[in-house]
Design a protein around this motif. Sequence first.
Motif, PDB file in Angstrom:
ATOM      1  N   ALA A  12       0.482  -1.168   0.183  1.00 12.52           N
ATOM      2  CA  ALA A  12       0.415   0.003  -0.313  1.00 12.52           C
ATOM      3  C   ALA A  12       0.881   1.719  -0.368  1.00 12.52           C
ATOM      4  O   ALA A  12       0.748   2.229  -0.420  1.00 12.52           O
ATOM      5  CB  ALA A  12      -0.646   0.088   0.911  1.00 12.52           C
ATOM      6  N   ALA A  13       2.278   1.406   1.231  1.00 11.27           N
ATOM      7  CA  ALA A  13       2.804   2.788   0.837  1.00 11.27           C
ATOM      8  C   ALA A  13       3.483   2.667  -0.941  1.00 11.27           C
ATOM      9  O   ALA A  13       3.272   3.399  -0.953  1.00 11.27           O
ATOM     10  CB  ALA A  13       3.789   1.860   1.559  1.00 11.27           C
ATOM     11  N   LEU A  14       3.714   1.662  -1.334  1.00 12.55           N
ATOM     12  CA  LEU A  14       4.305   1.807  -2.207  1.00 12.55           C
ATOM     13  C   LEU A  14       3.850   2.203  -3.494  1.00 12.55           C
ATOM     14  O   LEU A  14       4.127   3.124  -4.258  1.00 12.55           O
ATOM     15  CB  LEU A  14       5.349   0.099  -2.815  1.00 12.55           C
ATOM     16  N   GLU A  15       2.348   1.564  -3.803  1.00 14.24           N
ATOM     17  CA  GLU A  15       1.054   2.515  -4.515  1.00 14.24           C
ATOM     18  C   GLU A  15       0.867   3.478  -4.312  1.00 14.24           C
ATOM     19  O   GLU A  15       1.058   4.227  -5.333  1.00 14.24           O
ATOM     20  CB  GLU A  15       0.089   1.202  -4.086  1.00 14.24           C
ATOM     21  N   ALA A  16       0.921   3.488  -3.327  1.00 15.63           N
ATOM     22  CA  ALA A  16       0.756   4.740  -2.715  1.00 15.63           C
ATOM     23  C   ALA A  16       1.707   6.557  -3.174  1.00 15.63           C
ATOM     24  O   ALA A  16       1.464   7.130  -3.879  1.00 15.63           O
ATOM     25  CB  ALA A  16       0.619   5.943  -1.461  1.00 15.63           C
ATOM     26  N   THR A  17       3.055   5.458  -2.991  1.00 17.22           N
ATOM     27  CA  THR A  17       4.206   7.026  -3.534  1.00 17.22           C
ATOM     28  C   THR A  17       4.568   6.543  -4.538  1.00 17.22           C
ATOM     29  O   THR A  17       4.661   7.810  -5.739  1.00 17.22           O
ATOM     30  CB  THR A  17       5.662   6.024  -2.909  1.00 17.22           C
ATOM     31  N   THR A  18       3.768   5.654  -5.421  1.00 23.21           N
ATOM     32  CA  THR A  18       3.981   5.663  -6.591  1.00 23.21           C
ATOM     33  C   THR A  18       2.830   7.235  -7.786  1.00 23.21           C
ATOM     34  O   THR A  18       3.631   7.385  -8.826  1.00 23.21           O
ATOM     35  CB  THR A  18       3.434   4.202  -8.262  1.00 23.21           C
ATOM     36  N   LYS A  19       2.077   7.931  -6.904  1.00 25.66           N
ATOM     37  CA  LYS A  19       1.369   8.821  -7.262  1.00 25.66           C
ATOM     38  C   LYS A  19       1.484   9.704  -7.388  1.00 25.66           C
ATOM     39  O   LYS A  19       1.557  10.576  -7.476  1.00 25.66           O
ATOM     40  CB  LYS A  19      -0.124   8.551  -6.764  1.00 25.66           C
ATOM     41  N   LEU A  20       2.229   9.999  -6.586  1.00 23.88           N
ATOM     42  CA  LEU A  20       3.250  11.113  -5.979  1.00 23.88           C
ATOM     43  C   LEU A  20       4.019  11.705  -7.396  1.00 23.88           C
ATOM     44  O   LEU A  20       4.742  11.165  -8.075  1.00 23.88           O
ATOM     45  CB  LEU A  20       4.285  11.163  -4.966  1.00 23.88           C
ATOM     46  N   ASP A  21       3.955  13.203  -8.264  1.00 28.43           N
ATOM     47  CA  ASP A  21       5.149  13.800  -9.307  1.00 28.43           C
ATOM     48  C   ASP A  21       6.221  13.602  -7.869  1.00 28.43           C
ATOM     49  O   ASP A  21       6.562  13.201  -7.259  1.00 28.43           O
ATOM     50  CB  ASP A  21       4.128  14.838  -9.365  1.00 28.43           C
TER      51      ASP A  21
END
Length: 168
Positions: A75-84
């Motif tokens: 979940a943390a990795l998925e969230a971080t991939t959404k950051l510019d």
Amino acid sequence: MPCMVLTKQELIGSLQNEIRILLHLAGKADRSKLDYRPTAKQRSILELLQYLNVMGPQLVAAIKTGAFNPEAWGAALEATTKLDFDGLLASIGKQSDFYAQEIGSWPDADFRGEIELFGRPGTRGSMLCNMVLSGHAAYRTQLFLYLKSSGREELNTMNLWAGVDGQM
């Protein structure tokens, strides 16, 4: 009572220094080359930074509880991939305060507590050093090498180890 080689504050300070150096190096990335990867099966510069945004905090949580949580990691990795890119660097920057607050709140006895992670037994303190602190040093070195091989030839040892621009 056994004593730590590093005090809690020294460990926190070392982790905060790793974040400072990482942000210095990340700031050297050519934004047009964030997809650069040395070989097809290696992470890109962006993917490496995304991993570094997750690695430390998730490992600290695993070390604290004595159990790795793959769902939380995912979940943390998925969230971080959404950051510019700017959001990613800001998120990495928050790790300095995270380390101070999270590790700073641990009672000293917790550092000597025995756990087993990834099939390796050890104390929480040794795992913080061997997995989190050493992980930061290793992956920032990888980032440095990516930056150099992607064209940032002016970078030198001062950038890698001191986190500053300077002559050798």
